[in-house]
Design a protein around this motif. Structure first.
Motif, mmCIF file in Angstrom:
data_model
loop_
_atom_site.group_PDB
_atom_site.id
_atom_site.type_symbol
_atom_site.label_atom_id
_atom_site.label_comp_id
_atom_site.label_asym_id
_atom_site.label_seq_id
_atom_site.Cartn_x
_atom_site.Cartn_y
_atom_site.Cartn_z
ATOM 1 N N UNK A 166 -35.842 -55.084 35.204
ATOM 2 C CA UNK A 166 -34.808 -54.957 34.519
ATOM 3 C C UNK A 166 -33.747 -54.053 35.419
ATOM 4 N N UNK A 221 -48.557 -51.588 31.794
ATOM 5 C CA UNK A 221 -47.060 -51.497 31.335
ATOM 6 C C UNK A 221 -46.203 -52.838 31.687
ATOM 7 N N UNK A 272 -36.008 -51.510 28.141
ATOM 8 C CA UNK A 272 -36.350 -51.939 29.596
ATOM 9 C C UNK A 272 -37.741 -51.491 29.831
ATOM 10 N N UNK A 273 -38.109 -50.235 29.525
ATOM 11 C CA UNK A 273 -39.377 -49.692 29.963
ATOM 12 C C UNK A 273 -40.409 -50.613 29.551
ATOM 13 N N UNK A 274 -40.196 -51.118 28.268
ATOM 14 C CA UNK A 274 -41.343 -51.848 27.502
ATOM 15 C C UNK A 274 -41.239 -53.495 27.813
ATOM 16 N N UNK A 275 -40.001 -53.621 28.304
ATOM 17 C CA UNK A 275 -39.808 -55.106 28.247
ATOM 18 C C UNK A 275 -40.915 -55.998 28.777
ATOM 19 N N UNK A 276 -41.691 -55.707 29.965
ATOM 20 C CA UNK A 276 -42.780 -56.510 30.367
ATOM 21 C C UNK A 276 -44.308 -56.170 30.044
ATOM 22 N N UNK A 277 -44.315 -55.177 29.084
ATOM 23 C CA UNK A 277 -45.657 -54.762 28.761
ATOM 24 C C UNK A 277 -46.542 -55.753 28.145
ATOM 25 N N UNK A 278 -47.624 -55.729 28.423
ATOM 26 C CA UNK A 278 -48.426 -56.711 27.919
ATOM 27 C C UNK A 278 -48.741 -56.340 26.428
ATOM 28 N N UNK A 320 -46.914 -54.183 23.857
ATOM 29 C CA UNK A 320 -46.154 -52.760 23.438
ATOM 30 C C UNK A 320 -46.175 -52.885 21.803
#
Lengths: 498, 552, 100
Positions: free
Chosen positions: B161, B392, C80-86, C88
């Motif tokens: 991002x 994460x 954004x911080x959680x966008x790629x989390x397996x 969330x």
């Protein structure tokens, strides 16, 4: 040396205590990212790409966190290391996104210092004692795990992750629960004076790892245990007591103390072993290659020094020596930042209102601050609005009292009304008739009435019955509904009775 | 759960032509290993051409012969549009699947940047120093919205991002992105064989052989792409030689600047104290232009150099009169191939011809450089790669009934390739209790001595001339059986990395088998100009024009 | 110095990488080869030599204490911080339940 001893079945034992205190550094932004440190935000909203350890993210230290650690070091007379470094402490846990905590092992920012705990007989501290502080280093806080929101998952909130902490490591110089408690309380007080930590222990801004071991008096140190994250002075004292007692019983029953990490359960008042991980102690520390050595120049150190406020020990001494307060009052007034701040503001305000020297008023203001005012506040309970308790209002009351316009009792009554309503004290005194009458004419008239009505007693007095003077004073006060200034009454009576 | 899109399927739905169906079959064959950027860029599209209303006489293949400077000047002069350039290279990328140089192609990104440049030019706006130049971006640079995998399984599907500082600066200078190029997994390797997305094949072949050769590593996708004219230039990163060695193997030019010149922010970290980004391009001038666009102070990187970026391009000069060139005697070592030794001698003559005085110097701790490097780099990597834990982002392998620590171990076992695991374990070992002083601290002390060697040497000379690698490109598979043998190939590149010095590789010619060789120039800290100038002197005299014959 | 299989297995566990017996079969000799190679460093006389701390002389800059000074280093970017989390969930990262 305290003479605290544990009486075991086989004799006396001494306890040895060291504290590692984690104190959250007061700063707006985190140690290595610019996300906010404020408390209580929605989960993961105060998390930057850096805090979440996204690939390619890099740390840049926050100057304020370094500055606060240096100021704290100066406040405990510690050696300030102009050269320090950050190291990585490597371990895997869900609250540690990087897989390492950035800390300082090899070159901490603050070296040897010390802290004085004062004698306090009542608290079990027979004499002053200096506790050694080994070091203060700066490091990152971890995130938080919630275990109760999902049947099979724990939830990770990284809001706390990366907030700056100071780890303040004492020498194993404490030998009683009272000393451990006093050390923590004093340390908290210093941090709050300096402004480097808010000291809110119930919010977790300050917590202690308590290292406890026991030994026979005079023998070498025993094996210690470390009880983690103890978050009040009372609990620290309790941990020392129960853990020392547990170790003594263990040894006396033929067991040995294992070096381990323990947890304190405030509900049961006991400590228990944390499941130890097999590699918990292989942290593979090495200098963080993303960061350079921190080198502080003299100008920076001078600014840190110049920005330090008067510290508790110095303030206490000044209160006794310059303001003439009792040792007890001085200690009470300097223990908490809020207390001395209120006292000093009120003292200055009162001195200004009266045009008198602070030293002349200090005892009166100290008594007001420590006993009179808190007493009134307490008696009112919920009825009082502390917002009405301004220095200006209190100074007005003290001024009226000092000028003899109101009595001590009236002062309390006026303060009660002020606290409830926020009205002006002088207006209250006038409107509610809470004033002493100092008008000589009016008092003289009353006295004349009293004397006329008691001619026989006047004769007896003049005949040598001195004790009757009090009777005339009482009658006059009664006649004036207690509002006459006793001093004025005395003077006129003396004149009239000749 | 945060649903992970079925990438192959989402790509399939976006493609409607035959090309798409053909590609889909290939995806299926490869088990969906390749994927596109999250926004579903149509790979290798040739659909954009219908916008072009100009009739040009120049054929599309011509444009792919051009380097940075020629493209920039041509676009500026109106000889061709940036869009035409992007289309030409997009087509080259699409036609080079056999090289496997790209992990993700982003033709739309290249076109969008090109259109912006063309629009700016039409509007009379000033154009950037990289205007109209489409680039290959090593898949180690975080690119916003486009998968950044570090050629690993553990970061497969990771869509940043955020944009790395270096790539952002390139876009700001007017460059575009052709796609994310392949590399050794987490930049660990010297042959590009450790990529999870498959090895890159060098466009070069030995004379009379069609054996697949290594493009070098770790920036092997970058080197192959530039050498094969799939991109006029590409970004690389260099930890122990990862720009210079692949440049040497493929007959192109690459420079690793002084440590700290280019921001590391947003570049997937391998070894923090060594990693540096740099350009890989067709010649020295292009490297100067592109490095200037990439470099510069970044407050987000603590190790970034807070100093102005010189105008290297403007100050280029091949006149070395008054300069001294050092020849390190310790580099004449066993294992140096005869053709490389010969190339080195040629280089000495060329620099003399350019006016330089040549002196012998000594770098006495050279023999310890590799050992020091193979402690320090894995140690840092073992810690830098701890963040890939399945919490994460990236891969999560959660076996039935696994607890948190089990999940870590399963995820990391499944997500990292063998070479990465090997280095993490070596790094973990040398930092573990009781070994820190013997290994890590000792290596850092030896590193100080290596740096001191260079400091002393630079009292006698301005730049150092050495081979880039001890041999020309080797065959794929030739060294995979013995990690240590692979490491030995870094012997000439690692010392400058350990000392943080600027160093570049310039092609010097072909060996007897028709493979390119590279010469390395190492300079003083901050003296990229001296390095570039000496490189230019070599380049002018080497007259290297060879290029691989298209077989892919 | 030679490292045994158990040590390599312990290191793998410390690094949180599962290793099968077959993995260890390959890795143990490779591990020892590499260690034997780097062992030569012990012969270097490093008396009085400081370990390298910063490769190019440079001092640590300290940043101003300002919240969200740069969107790239600041918070308020949960998506954004959680966008790629397996995994969330409800604004958190989900992990297998941890018993403390």
């Amino acid at each position: 040396m305290s003479n605290y001893r544990i009486q075991g079945a086989t004799g006396e034992w001494e306890v040895v205590i060291g504290l590692e205190v984690h104190a959250q550094v007061t700063s707006e932004a985190k140690l290595f990212s610019s996300s906010s440190t404020s408390f209580g935000a929605e989960p993961n909203t105060q998390v930057s790409l850096i805090d979440a350890a996204m690939p390619g993210m890099l740390p840049v230290p926050n100057q304020e966190c370094i500055r606060q650690a240096v100021r704290t070091g100066m406040a405990i007379n510690a050696q300030i290391n102009k050269y320090s470094r950050f190291d990585r402490k490597n371990y895997f846990y869900a609250d540690l996104p990087q897989g390492y905590q950035i800390s300082q092992l090899y070159h901490p920012i603050v070296g040897e210092g010390e802290l004085l705990i004062e004698a306090d007989e009542k608290a079990g501290l027979p004499e002053d004692k200096v506790i050694g502080i080994e070091r203060i280093h700066v490091e990152q806080d971890a995130g938080k795990l919630m275990h109760d929101q999902h049947p099979t998952m724990s939830y990770v909130d990284l809001n706390r992750c990366g907030v700056a902490l100071m780890e303040i490591v004492s020498r194993p110089d404490m030998t009683s629960p009272a000393e451990a408690g006093a050390y923590l309380a004093k340390l908290r007080s210093i941090l709050r004076y300096v402004g480097s930590c808010d000291g809110n222990m119930d919010q977790g801004s300050m917590r202690a790892d308590v290292n406890v071991s026991v030994r026979r008096p005079g023998e070498p140190f025993g094996t210690r245990t470390e009880t983690k994250n103890v978050n009040s002075v009372r609990f620290v004292m309790q941990v020392v007591e129960v853990e020392a007692r547990r170790q003594v019983e263990l040894i006396e029953d033929g067991g040995t103390v294992v070096q381990e990490t323990r947890l304190f359960d405030p509900t049961s008042g006991t400590t228990r072993s944390m499941r130890s991980k097999e590699d918990a102690h292989d942290y593979r520390y090495f200098p963080d290659p993303d960061l350079l050595p921190v080198e502080l120049d003299d100008a920076f150190l001078q600014e840190c020094k110049a920005s330090l406020p008067e510290l508790p020990d110095a303030k206490r001494a000044r209160y006794v020596e310059t303001l003439g307060l009792t040792a007890y009052n001085a200690r009470e007034l300097t223990a908490e930042v809020e207390t001395f701040a209120r006292f000093e503001t009120l003292l200055a305000e009162t001195a200004k209102a009266l045009g008198k020297d602070e030293a002349k008023l200090a005892t009166q203001v100290a008594n007001w601050s420590l006993s009179v005012a808190p007493g009134v506040l307490k008696s009112l309970g919920e009825e009082a609005d502390p917002a009405h308790s301004t220095a200006e209002a209190q100074a007005k009351i003290l001024k009226m009292q000092d000028a003899g316009e109101i009595s001590g009792g009236q002062a309390k009554e006026i303060y009660e009304i002020v606290l409830k309503t926020g009205r002006d004290p002088e207006e209250v005194a006038d409107a509610e008739g809470l004033k002493q009458v100092s008008d000589t004419g009016a008092i003289e008239a009353k006295i004349d009435e009293v004397l006329a009505a008691n001619q026989d007693k006047v004769e007896q007095y003049r005949g040598g019955k001195d004790k009757l003077f009090g009777f005339f004073v009482g009658q006059t006060m009664k006649a004036t509904q207690g509002k006459a200034n006793p001093q004025v009454v005395n003077e006129i009576l003396k004149q009239k009775l000749g | 759960m945060h649903p992970r899109p079925n990438t192959a399927f989402s790509v399939c739905r976006k493609l409607s032509n035959d090309d798409g169906l053909r590609r889909l079959r290939r995806y299926a064959r490869k088990g969906g290993k390749r994927r596109q950027g999250a926004q579903g860029f149509i790979p290798n599209s040739r659909l954009g051409g219908h916008h072009d209303t100009h009739i040009r006489t120049r054929s599309v293949t011509d444009l792919t012969e051009l380097g940075i400077k020629a493209i920039r000047e041509g676009v500026k002069a109106g000889d061709f549009t940036a869009r035409e350039v992007a289309e030409a290279f997009n087509a080259s990328v699409a036609g080079a699947e056999k090289l496997n140089a790209f992990i993700t192609a982003t033709p739309e990104k290249a076109l969008a940047s090109a259109d912006a440049v063309d629009a700016d030019r039409a509007a009379g706006k000033a154009l950037g120093s990289m205007a109209g130049v489409p680039l290959g971006i090593k898949d180690l640079f975080a690119t916003e919205g486009v998968q950044t995998s570090a050629a690993s399984h553990i970061l497969e599907g990771f869509t940043p991002q955020y944009e790395s500082t270096v790539s952002r600066k390139l876009w700001e200078a007017g460059a575009g992105m052709l796609g994310k190029v392949n590399l050794d997994q987490f930049a660990m390797g010297s042959s590009n064989e450790s990529s999870y997305f498959g090895e890159v094949v060098s466009p070069w072949r030995k004379q009379g052989s069609d054996a697949k050769l290594a493009p070098g590593g770790s920036s092997g996708g970058s080197s192959a792409a530039v050498a094969a004219r799939l991109a006029p230039a590409a970004t690389g990163t260099d930890t122990g030689g990862s720009i210079r060695q692949p440049a040497a193997f493929t007959g192109i030019t690459g420079i690793k600047p002084t440590y700290g010149r280019c921001s590391r922010w947003g570049i997937v970290a391998f070894a923090s104290s060594l990693d540096q980004a740099g350009p890989m391009a067709k010649d020295v001038t292009d490297c100067a232009i592109m490095l200037e666009a990439m470099a510069g102070f970044d407050p987000k990187d603590s190790t970034s150099l807070d100093m102005p970026v010189p105008n290297w391009e403007a100050a280029l000069s091949a006149d070395l009169k008054g300069k001294k060139v050092g020849i390190p005697k310790e580099y004449r070592m066993d294992g140096l191939s005869a053709d490389v030794a010969k190339a080195w001698d040629d280089g000495v003559q060329w620099l003399k011809d350019a006016g330089a005085e040549v002196v012998e110097i000594s770098l006495p701790h050279t023999k310890y450089a590799l050992a020091s490097y193979y402690i320090i780099a894995p140690a840092e990597a073992s810690s830098n790669l701890a963040r890939y834990d399945g919490v994460r982002y990236g891969l999560r392998d959660l076996p039935e009934g696994a607890n948190l620590q089990d999940m870590y171990a399963a995820t990391r076992a499944a997500g990292f390739g063998d070479e990465v695991k090997r280095r993490i374990l070596i790094g973990t070992y040398v930092l573990s209790a009781g070994f820190y002083d013997a290994y890590y601290n000792q290596a850092q002390k030896v590193r100080t001595l290596i740096q001191r060697d260079f400091t002393n040497a630079f009292e006698q000379c301005d730049v150092i001339l050495a081979p880039t690698a001890p041999t020309a490109a080797f065959a794929l598979g030739e060294k995979t059986g013995d990690p240590l043998e692979m490491y030995m190939g870094d012997v000439f590149s690692v010392p400058a990395s350990l000392a943080g010095l600027p160093a570049m590789s310039v092609p010097s010619g072909l060996n007897a088998e028709g493979l390119p060789l590279g010469l390395q120039i190492i300079g003083k800290p901050f003296d990229e100009q001296g390095v570039l100038n000496a490189g230019l002197a070599l380049e002018e005299r080497a007259g290297f024009t060879a290029k691989p014959q298209k077989w892919w | 110095m030679s490292v045994d299989r158990a040590t390599v297995a312990r290191i793998a566990s410390l690094a949180r990488i599962n290793m099968s017996e077959e993995d260890l079969d390959t890795l143990v000799p490779e591990f020892n080869n590499i260690l034997n190679f780097v062992e030569q460093l012990s012969e270097v006389n490093v008396e009085g030599v400081e370990p390298m701390t910063s490769v190019i002389p440079n001092h640590q800059r300290l940043r101003e204490d300002k919240v969200n000074a740069d969107p790239l280093t600041g918070g308020d970017i949960r998506d954004k911080v959680l966008a790629n989390a397996p995994a969330a969930e409800h604004g958190f990262f989900g992990v297998p339940k941890v018993i403390e």
